[in-house]
Design a protein around this motif. Structure first.
Motif, short mmCIF file in Angstrom:
data_model
loop_
_atom_site.label_atom_id
_atom_site.label_comp_id
_atom_site.label_asym_id
_atom_site.label_seq_id
_atom_site.Cartn_x
_atom_site.Cartn_y
_atom_site.Cartn_z
N ASP A 170 0.84 -1.19 0.00
CA ASP A 170 0.00 0.00 0.00
C ASP A 170 0.89 1.25 0.00
N ILE A 226 0.91 3.50 2.97
CA ILE A 226 1.72 3.06 4.10
C ILE A 226 3.20 3.31 3.83
N LEU A 285 5.51 5.47 6.37
CA LEU A 285 6.79 5.03 6.93
C LEU A 285 7.92 5.97 6.50
N GLU A 299 13.73 0.59 2.78
CA GLU A 299 13.55 0.13 4.16
C GLU A 299 12.07 0.00 4.50
N MET A 345 10.25 -3.42 5.59
CA MET A 345 9.53 -3.53 6.85
C MET A 345 8.11 -4.06 6.60
N MET A 346 7.51 -3.62 5.52
CA MET A 346 6.14 -4.04 5.22
C MET A 346 6.09 -5.52 4.82
N ALA A 353 8.31 -7.88 5.66
CA ALA A 353 8.56 -8.66 6.88
C ALA A 353 7.30 -8.66 7.75
N GLY A 354 6.65 -7.51 7.83
CA GLY A 354 5.44 -7.39 8.63
C GLY A 354 4.30 -8.23 8.09
#
Ligand SMILES: Nc1ncnc2c1ncn2[C@@H]1O[C@H](COP(=O)(O)OP(=O)(O)OP(=O)(O)O)[C@@H](O)[C@H]1O
Ligand SMILES: [Mg+2]
Lengths: 249, 437
Positions: free
Chosen positions: B376, B379, B383, B392, B396-397, B399-400
């Protein structure tokens, strides 16, 4: 103070798609000052906030924005954050799978450009959370995932405290907060005033009173029409309409 | 051990002899081999299980060097300080193992099938490819039954609680590897076990593994299989748990590596009151085809199964998920849930998701759901506004995206391994394409 950061917005025009929203907005603010921005729904307050932060859907068609002389508009959002700009979102996004603490640590490291030990980070985060009356378990929860409206706003403030920006825009951070939390946010803003310049977007006079701003700006139709003190907010409460702004501007 | 070439009868006999197997095992191999020869490879046009999986890409003859040890010790072995026992297999041979002395004293076994034959022969004979996975299920189970290597044998006796996780590492240096894992957790016992499959990036190989997990009455089992084959390995595998009465099982799979991988992952709920969580993550990148068929097989009443499989698909990667919920006529009061979520990273990423419900009982609660999403951009912006560079933020997304499944894995060290594996995939993807997108 010589090293006070200054944000200068000059004749800013911003469109979404081909619809002009901001139509020549100018505003100068310094670190250490508190500005309140009020204005009708849809007048472009959030548009200003997003455009300053560098949201890709907001096209700056003319005008300039500088922070300490540096051209903000040429920078990616993360570079703007690194320069010390912060936006507390009106509607913060939820990010499942990313815990508040993990996110905040990475954000702080990116903004400061250095590693922060887990210990140092945990210590400062606990202190910040305490200041915002947040329970420790919030740190482990996924960012904004299942947070109530008020909890999201508090989480935005936690990010502000963590990143310690030079210029912060609070886009209706007060909305959805209960009376006590509103006071808490105002206290945080007042406590931060030496290191941060605030642009506080709100619809409510009592919030303006709590913030004790240096300036109040009234915005309609994509422009700042009037700048003054708290009396402008009081007038708004009394008039219950925007008509006088257009007449007297 | 000399090298064995070809999926032939001679190879079967030579392999069995080299492993000094008892007659019954050789007979079992030969029986499977005969059926193997008479069984065609699955027709990928007509067989629903195989429809999207192009087996013609696999040159079985070229790969039919049955992996044998070449004297090398395990290179991929990581120090597993947190594991209470480890067993390491290289090219189908156990090259090292250790087990906490207290556990060993309580009768816990962590070794190879063949080393366990003298002491636990009857147990192996009872459970090895008899009632959990059967040789005759298909071409590849027959291939496996005829040519399996020295696989893992893990046994936890009745009532014994294994605190901490056991770790089995399986490394492939080339050719064909038919790794078998037989994991038996007896009544009231508890076990957490992680299996890791790895090969070096330049290794070409074929892997046909089978993992059988037998969970006894009220047993508690956490199993995680993490497949990180290099990019030139082909795989057709089965992982299945047979859950006894009241057993509680988490069957977690990380399907990450390989050129083409087809995994059948299943739970047979064969004892009343058993409960199985099936947790899966997969992450195909460009040129990878990762294909998973899951089966929640409710054979008796009163059982619960909950499946959640997450797949991130890199650009030009391909993921196929086929999720079968099968409820037998007598399996009343079944609760069975299935959810498959895919995250597409790029315009040429492709994910197919097909639920299959075969419900023959009337008093059941079943549901299934599938979703497809992209990262998205709102998002990403959020971030980035907090200082994270675009790459990054995306990292992070992704991995999340996997976290909601990883966090359900009940053992901390197992979670850490899965997180580490995902992080490595993300790093590789980011490095090889100059960004995730
Ligand atoms: N993505 C979008 N696409 C089209 N129009 C948009 C979009 N975002 C905002 N707008 C329009 O831009 C105008 C300004 O919106 P903005 O959100 O900046 O108002 P605001 O002053 O923050 O209002 P409020 O007080 O309700 O928060 C509105 O007319 C809104 O409908
Ligand atoms: Mg707004």
């Amino acid at each position: 103070m010589a090293d006070m950061a200054t944000l200068v917005i000059d004749d800013l025009h911003v469109s979404i798609g081909d619809k002009p929203i901001l139509k020549g907005l100018s505003l100068t603010m310094k670190q250490g000052e508190r500005h309140v921005l009020m204005g009708a729904n849809g007048s472009g307050k959030s548009t200003l906030a997003y455009a300053l932060m560098g949201h890709p859907s907001y096209d700056v068609t003319s005008g300039s924005v500088t922070l300490d002389g540096e051209d903000l508009l040429a920078l990616e959002p993360n570079e703007r954050a690194k320069l010390g700009l912060f936006l507390a979102f009106q509607n913060p996004k939820e990010i499942p799978g990313v815990s508040v603490s993990n996110f905040l640590r990475q954000a702080a490291q990116s903004v400061r450009g250095e590693k922060i030990s887990l210990r140092d980070f945990s210590r400062s985060m606990s202190a910040n959370m305490k200041q915002l009356d947040m329970k420790p378990e919030f740190a482990r929860r996924y960012l904004n995932d299942g947070f109530s409206g008020g909890e999201r706003k508090r989480c935005e403030m936690l990010q502000l405290l963590t990143l310690a920006p030079r210029i912060a825009i609070l886009d209706e951070t007060d909305s959805g907060l209960d009376i006590q939390m509103r006071q808490l946010v105002a206290d945080v803003v007042l406590a931060q005033h030496e290191r941060t310049g605030f642009l506080v977007v709100t619809h409510y006079e009592d919030v303006v009173q709590q913030m004790q701003p240096d300036y109040v700006h009234i915005m309609t139709d994509g422009r700042i029409q009037m700048t003054g003190g708290i009396e402008l907010a009081e007038r708004l409460t009394a008039e219950k309409s925007w008509d006088w702004v257009a007449e007297e501007a | 051990m000399s090298s064995l070439h070809g999926f032939t009868r001679d190879s079967v006999v030579a392999l069995s002899a080299a492993l000094a197997e008892p007659d019954w095992l050789l007979a079992k191999r030969l029986e499977a081999f005969t059926a193997f020869e008479q069984t065609p490879y699955p027709d990928t046009r007509s067989d629903e299980d195989w429809r999207r999986c192009d087996l013609r890409r696999i040159d079985f003859d070229a790969l039919a060097d049955i992996a044998t040890p070449n004297g090398a010790t395990a290179s991929a072995v990581t120090a597993a300080d947190d594991a209470v026992g480890t067993a390491t297999f290289v090219d189908g041979t156990l090259v090292g193992s250790r087990l906490n002395a207290e556990l060993a004293a309580q009768g816990v076994v962590l070794t190879s099938l063949h080393q366990a034959l003298p002491s636990h022969g009857e147990l192996i004979r009872t459970h090895f490819m008899t009632h959990c996975v059967q040789p005759g299920e298909g071409k590849f189970t027959l291939l496996h039954a005829a040519f399996f290597n020295q696989g893992l044998f893990c046994y936890v006796p009745r009532g014994v609680q294994v605190d901490g996780a056991l770790l089995a590492q399986v490394e492939l240096g080339g050719g064909s590897l038919l790794h078998h894992s037989l994991i038996i957790v007896d009544d009231g016992a508890r076990l957490s076990l992680v299996e890791e499959y790895r090969s070096a990036a330049d290794v070409t190989g074929l892997s046909v593994p089978i993992t059988e997990i037998i969970a006894g009455r009220d047993a508690q089992v956490v199993y995680a299989g993490v497949q990180e084959w290099g990019p030139k390995v082909y795989e057709v595998g089965v992982k299945r748990v047979l859950a006894g009465p009241g057993a509680q099982v988490s069957l977690c799979t990380g399907n990450l590596g390989g050129k083409l991988s087809k995994e059948f992952i299943g739970a047979a709920l064969a004892g009343s009151g058993s409960s199985v969580d099936l947790l899966g993550i997969s992450f195909p990148a460009a040129g990878q085809h990762l294909d998973q068929t899951t089966v929640q097989d409710h054979r008796v009443a009163n059982c619960h199964s909950n499946l959640r499989f997450l797949g991130a698909v890199g650009d030009k990667g391909r993921s196929v998920f086929r999720g079968v919920i099968s409820v037998h006529p007598e399996a009343q009061q079944t609760d069975a849930y299935q959810k498959n979520e895919n995250l597409l990273l790029g315009d040429k990423a492709r994910a197919d998701s097909m639920p299959v419900l075969e419900i023959l009982a009337d008093d059941v609660k079943c549901s299934h759901g599938a979703s497809l999403s992209h990262l998205d951009n709102e998002i990403v912006f959020y971030l980035m506004s907090r200082g994270l560079p675009r790459g990054e933020a995306q990292r992070m997304m992704v991995a999340g995206f996997f976290e909601p499944v990883i966090e359900q894995v009940p053992v901390e060290s197992v979670r850490a391994r899965l997180q580490h594996a995902v992080a490595q995939r993300i790093d590789n993807l980011a490095a090889s394409h100059g960004g995730l997108l």
